[in-house]
Structures are given as C-alpha cells and as structure tokens.
Enzyme design. Structure first.
Site, PDB file in Angstrom:
ATOM      1  N   GLU A  88      47.004  -8.196  24.634  1.00 11.62           N
ATOM      2  CA  GLU A  88      46.953  -7.866  23.218  1.00 11.62           C
ATOM      3  C   GLU A  88      45.618  -7.211  22.837  1.00 11.62           C
ATOM      4  OE1 GLU A  88      49.476  -8.046  21.487  1.00 11.62           O
ATOM      5  OE2 GLU A  88      48.701  -7.764  19.455  1.00 11.62           O
ATOM      6  N   ASP A  89      44.519  -7.761  23.360  1.00 17.35           N
ATOM      7  CA  ASP A  89      43.203  -7.362  22.861  1.00 17.35           C
ATOM      8  C   ASP A  89      42.406  -6.452  23.796  1.00 17.35           C
ATOM      9  OD1 ASP A  89      43.837  -8.929  20.757  1.00 17.35           O
ATOM     10  OD2 ASP A  89      42.522 -10.607  21.284  1.00 17.35           O
TER      11      ASP A  89
END
Ligand code: MN
Length: 700
Positions: free
Chosen positions: A76-77
């Site tokens: 996600e990051d």
C-alpha cells in the site's frame, strides 16, 4: 532490548527456528521498504508493523500471519508489488498482505440502512482467510493505541468506525481481549470528557473497595481449598466502557454499577467447574435467575463458562465466572486459540472445525453471489441457523426466530403496532399477517386505530413476546365484553320474570354476590356471558324478594346480535347462521353464548324451555360478513372450479375454504364463503345457477 528482538524472542517459544529466520528477513525487508517514512508520532514507520506482529505473536499465530503482519503496509505505502512479496516470502504471505491492503481500501458506511452492505464487505474480506481479519484487527488496535498524535476530528471518526465495525467483528470471533481494548480506546477518544470523569471516579472507588475485595477473595479461596480443587481466583476489574454502557443502558448510577464485584475461578476440568460452583453456592446465597450454564450451552462464538451472581457480605452482589484453562483461552482469544495451542484438546479443535466449515461454506456462497441481500441471506443462515433476518422500511435489521410471521414482526417493533396490525406488505407486496418471513424480507406493517388482536393469531405466532401480548390483550378485552353481554343476558332473564332490572337494589346485588361466592358484581356478570352461570337462575335468585312487590308489566325483548360483540358471542360451526336467518342463542358451559339457526338439527326442539336458552335477534345495520357453507355439485369439465370461483368473486363474496370430492362425472365442492346476509347469499346462489355445469347448490 529493541522491539524487534523482543518479537523474535517472544515467538521463539512456539515457532520453529526457520520461521524466526523468515521473520527476521521480513523485518529487514520491511524496514528497507519503509525507510524514510515516519509515523505521526515521529517514530520510524517500521515500529507500527512490528507492534502489529507482536500483538499477533501474543495470540501465538502462525509464521505466515506474523510475516504478513510485518509487511502489511508495504504494498500500500511503498513501491513493492504483490509479486515481489510472493517471490521472496511465498504465495500464502503475499495473499495475506494483498487481503489486508484490499480491506484498507474498503469504505465502511456507518448509516443504519447500510448494515447489510457493511456486513458483506467485512465478510468478503474475512472469507478469503480469517487471518486477514486478525491482522486487520491487530492493525486497528495498534493504531488506536497510538492515536494521541491524531487531530481530534480524526480520532472521533476512527473511534466511531471501530465501535461500529471492528469491535463487533472481534467479539464475533471471540477475541475478547482485543474486543474490550478496542471498545475502551474508542470510548476514550470519542467521549474524552466522560472517559476522564469515569476513570477518576473508578480510581477513587477502587481505593475504598480494596479491603472488601480482599476479604471476599480470601473467603472464596478458603472455601475452594476445602473441596481440594486445583484452582486460580482473580478479581475482575470492570472496564470503563462497560461501566458507562451499564449506566446508560440500565439507567444505573455510577455506584450501582461499581457495587457489583466480579471474580473469576479457573479450574482444571469441566467436573471441577460444577464442584466449584456448588462450593461457592454454599458460601454465599445465589441470586435466583442469575445462573447461566454456558458450558452446557456455549455462546455462538464458542464462549464457555458458568456464570452466577451471589449475595456476599453486606448484601453485595458478586458476579462469579467459573471455567477451565481451555475455556479461558478461548474466552480471551477465541478463534485464534486454534493456532495458540495445537494440541488435540477437544474445545479448541471443535471451535476450529466450526470456524473452518463456516468459512468454507461462505466461500462457496461468495463465488456465485453478487446481490448483497442474497449474500446476507446465505451468510446469516450460516452464522445463526435458528434465525431469520428481516428489514424494517427504514432498513434496520431485525432478528427473529425461524418460522416467525408478520405478526411476530409487528410485536417485535412495538406491542401497540402488534395490537393494531391488520395487514402486511412484504417486499412491497400485500401479504397476509400469517405469512412466514424469509431472510432479507422487507416488512411493512399496516395498522388501523381500532384493530384488535385476533385469537387465531395464537395458532401461528412464533415469538413468546407476540404470544404473551396477544393473550394479555384477549384476556382484558374478553372480560370487558363479557361483563357487557352478561348484563344484557341478565336483563332479558329478569324481563322474562316480569321484573324491571332497575328495581333491583344494591343491597340485593350485594347479597347475591356474597351468597354465590363471586368476587364482584362484574365477575358474576362476566360468568354469565362465559356460560359459568345461567342468567335465568341468577335472575330468579335476584327476583325472589321482589315477588311480593307489585311488578310493572314489562315486555321481554330479545338480545340483539350485531356480530361485533367480539369473542363472547360465537356463531355455530354446525349451521353457520347469517343475518336474515331465524336464530336462537344457547349458553354453552364455559364457552359463552353460541348462536344457531332456529332449526339447527343439533338443537332439540323443546329447547325453549331450557334454562340455557336465550332469545336473540339480529340487529339492524350489520356491516360485517359471516361464514356460510355451500355444497355445489357440478359436472366434471375443464375449468369449472375457476368459473365458479370467478362468479363468487363477482358478487363480492370471499372464499375462505374449498374442499373437493370427485366422482366419475361429478365433483362435490364444499365452499366456505363470506357473505353479508341472506339477501347477499341469494345473489351468490342466483349467479352460480347460471353456470351450466352447476347441477345443485345446497346450503349446509
Ligand atoms: Mn497498518
């Protein structure tokens, strides 16, 4: 020790050395991927996945789960892809990370009317692998634990979502410890002022309580020692949120909530639970109705314990929980306790099996379902096979036992709605009140201000709530109607003796009530309507002192029947009288007044002299309809029943029932119809005669 080292040493107690090696690799990999990223608190970002992994390590979860926890924000990051994780750590870990990332993107709706949709979303995620949800719950828990740095508005919205979505999932999975901590933190951030006040008050109260808690604990310990059990006793501190909830829900004051002391006893095996219970019940008196055996009947999420509330010294209520070590593990860690202790102990493997079967069936359901209501239907059946889930017009979900009807639904909303319901709409279509509800039905109840419960409802309602409300209503209303009818019956009997009812004095009444042993004049009147006392007999007893008096000539008039008398007047099923028929009334013992046609074959001819006979006549302006029975003989030809039914419908009569018996050429049909009176019936018969197949029509 740095936090990473703490994690490795904690999990080395139950994981294999090669698992630890993989965790170390994952940690280094994650650290690299998140390098340069920081949390709101200023710490390096990797501190968060690490803390999440430690929470899950505390539940003794398996290596793939912990590895995925360390990597849960990587896709996600950072620029790392799912494929790369799969290559380095294997497909199962990559799937878990992917599951958590997808779950993060889901926006849960918090409006009431979106419950079904929320449920679908969260279970979709769970169905992939329950471990995804476990990681997500640990993630949410750590985020809640470190929320101080967030702006207040964000704190409130995250707390609300936690209370509405995540805490209930934790409870459903039996993760009690996480469930309680989530609730506690969410309450603290959503109601900061209330939280602070309660914390302060609890602290102060605990100081005062210390002595008495110690005394009770000593007494319990000594008592259990006598029964030579292997046990542990601990006092249970109440959580701030549960104190608050009890105050709000049960409208209790702070001291009332806190004045309940909780103790937990953990023993070696199931029989010891009951031995301990017996011992404690002999120490302090149990409060009746407070004992619950969740060992014999576990809760939905697998929870097992004995619960009892005792009356301690100074009449202080003491809540006791008794359970085995195994039950305690499940109570704290729920479904996760499968990974916790992989021994063959019955309890956890049972729970594991149940969870797996449930998830399996869920997966099967998901593969071919798109509609969220249909999904919910499958899902809820799996979760709670004994219940149906239906919706109010506002989209609120109501849980009812299986086989519940629209009437049960009406009473579940409010007793006033139940008492006044006349019809229902199910999924927008008119439906009879007796309709059984199915999962996902949207139910609307139509009420009328003067409607009353019908005794026939009792034959199909399922819930105890509906049953008791209907019974109560019928009893009250029947009594009122009985008193009125009884008075009319008595007046007629008095007229027959040439006595004007108004001439009877209160003292005569008092004497009669006293002599007959009835509670009051009203009870005596009701008894006459219900057939327990004969009006002619009562009239004579009232009349005897009057006989010497000069009585005025009064004509005896029949009691008028309107059909609106309610339950006290019944229409005989043998002859089905309708307005226009000559009728007689019979007082049937313990039933009340039954109306027959005057030449009904079940009535003997010399009846008029009998004491249980009553002179009755139809009133004017009767608006209701009455049952009538017709026997129709018709030739066997295609579509004849349809033509007959159509003809009946055209005359605005309703068919209640039809039974058929076919001979070779002819069919005998027994109809029960609803008609207004003899004239209406004549019109129905006239129209039926016009059908050429109809050979004969007989009123039964
Ligand atoms: Mn996270």
């Amino acid at each position: 020790m740095p936090e990473a080292e703490l994690l490795f040493s904690e999990v080395s107690r139950y994981l294999k050395p090669e698992d630890i090696t993989q965790l170390k690799t994952a940690y280094t990999f994650g650290q690299g991927a998140h390098s340069g990223q920081f949390r709101k608190s200023g710490e390096p970002y990797i501190s968060h996945p690490l803390a999440v992994a430690r929470i899950l390590g505390g539940l003794h979860l398996d290596a793939p789960t912990l590895t995925a926890a360390l990597l849960h924000d990587v896709v996600e990051d950072t620029h790392i892809s799912k494929e790369e994780i799969s290559e380095r750590f294997g497909e199962p870990v990559a799937e878990l990370v992917d599951g958590v990332s997808k779950l993060d993107k889901i926006k849960f709706q918090t409006q009431e009317d979106a419950q079904a949709e929320n449920f679908r979303k969260m279970l979709l995620a769970m169905a992939r692998d329950v471990r995804v949800i476990l990681i997500k719950l640990a993630d949410r828990l750590h985020n809640m634990q470190t929320m101080q740095a967030m702006p207040p508005e964000k704190q409130r919205s995250i707390s609300r979502e936690t209370l509405e979505i995540y805490a209930p999932i934790a409870l459903r999975l039996g993760l009690n410890a996480i469930y309680q901590e989530l609730q506690e933190l969410a309450f603290r951030y959503s109601h900061p002022l209330r939280y602070r006040v309660l914390v302060k008050a609890t602290k102060a109260a605990r100081g005062n309580r210390r002595e008495i808690v110690g005394k009770i604990e000593d007494a319990i310990t000594n008592k259990l020692k006598e029964s030579e059990l292997d046990f542990q006793v601990s006092g249970r501190e109440k959580h701030i949120y549960s104190i608050y909830n009890k105050m709000v829900e049960k409208q209790l004051s702070f001291s009332e909530v806190l004045d309940i002391y909780g103790f937990r006893v953990v023993v070696g095996d199931v029989p010891s639970c009951y031995v301990a219970l017996g011992a404690l019940h002999s120490l302090y008196k149990p409060i009746p109705g407070k004992f619950k055996d969740y060992i014999a009947i576990p809760k939905e999420n697998g929870y097992q314990s004995l619960h009892s509330t005792l009356l301690g010294p100074f009449n202080i209520p003491i809540e006791i929980q008794i359970r085995t070590h195994e039950m305690h593990r499940i109570a704290e860690n729920g479904v996760a306790s499968h990974w916790l202790y992989k021994s063959n102990e019955i309890g956890s493997s049972d729970l594991h099996l149940k969870t797996n079967q449930w998830l399996q069936s869920l997966l099967e359901t998901l593969s071919d379902t798109t509609d969220s209501l249909e999904f919910l239907e499958h899902l809820k059946i799996d979760l709670f096979p004994g219940d149906v889930y239906v919706f109010t017009p506002q989209g609120k979900i109501l849980t009812l036992p299986r086989r519940s009807t629209a009437v049960d639904f009406a009473y579940a909303i409010h007793s006033d709605i139940g008492n006044c319901c006349v019809a229902a709409k199910i999924n927008g279509e008119n439906a009879p009140l007796r309709s059984e509800l199915k999962n996902g039905d949207r139910v609307e109840i139509i009420t009328a201000p003067y409607a009353k419960p019908n005794p026939s409802w009792l034959s199909y309602v399922t819930t105890g709530r509906a049953r008791s409300h209907i019974r109560h209503f019928l009893k009250t209303i029947q009594y009122k109607e009985s008193v009125e009818l009884g008075e009319r019956m008595l007046n007629q009997a008095l007229h027959a003796l040439n006595i004007n009812p108004v001439l009877i004095s209160e003292s005569q009444w008092e004497k009669l009530v006293r002599d007959s042993g009835a509670k009051s004049k009203k009870v005596l009147l009701a008894d006459m309507a219900l057939g327990k006392q004969l009006p002619a007999v009562v009239a004579k007893r009232l009349a005897s002192p009057l006989e010497t008096q000069e009585s005025k000539q009064v004509t005896s008039e029949p009691i008028t029947i309107l059909g609106t008398e309610g339950l006290t007047v019944q229409f005989a099923k043998c002859c089905h009288p309708i307005p226009g028929d000559g009728i007689v009334g019979l007082i049937k013992k313990d039933h009340g007044l039954v109306i027959h046609v005057h030449n009904c074959p079940t009535i003997s001819q010399n009846i008029k002299s009998a004491e249980n006979y009553l002179d009755v006549a139809w009133g004017k302006d009767i608006t209701r309809t009455f049952e009538v029975k017709l026997k129709i003989i018709a030739a066997n030809r295609h579509g004849v029943l349809a033509r007959i039914a159509a003809a009946i419908a055209k005359t605005e009569s309703n068919i209640d029932d039809v039974a058929m018996e076919s001979e070779k050429d002819y069919t005998a049909m027994g109809f029960i119809l609803q008609v207004k009176n003899r004239h209406h019936l004549a019109l129905v018969i006239r129209d039926l005669r016009r059908i050429k197949e109809v050979a004969k029509i007989i009123r039964v």
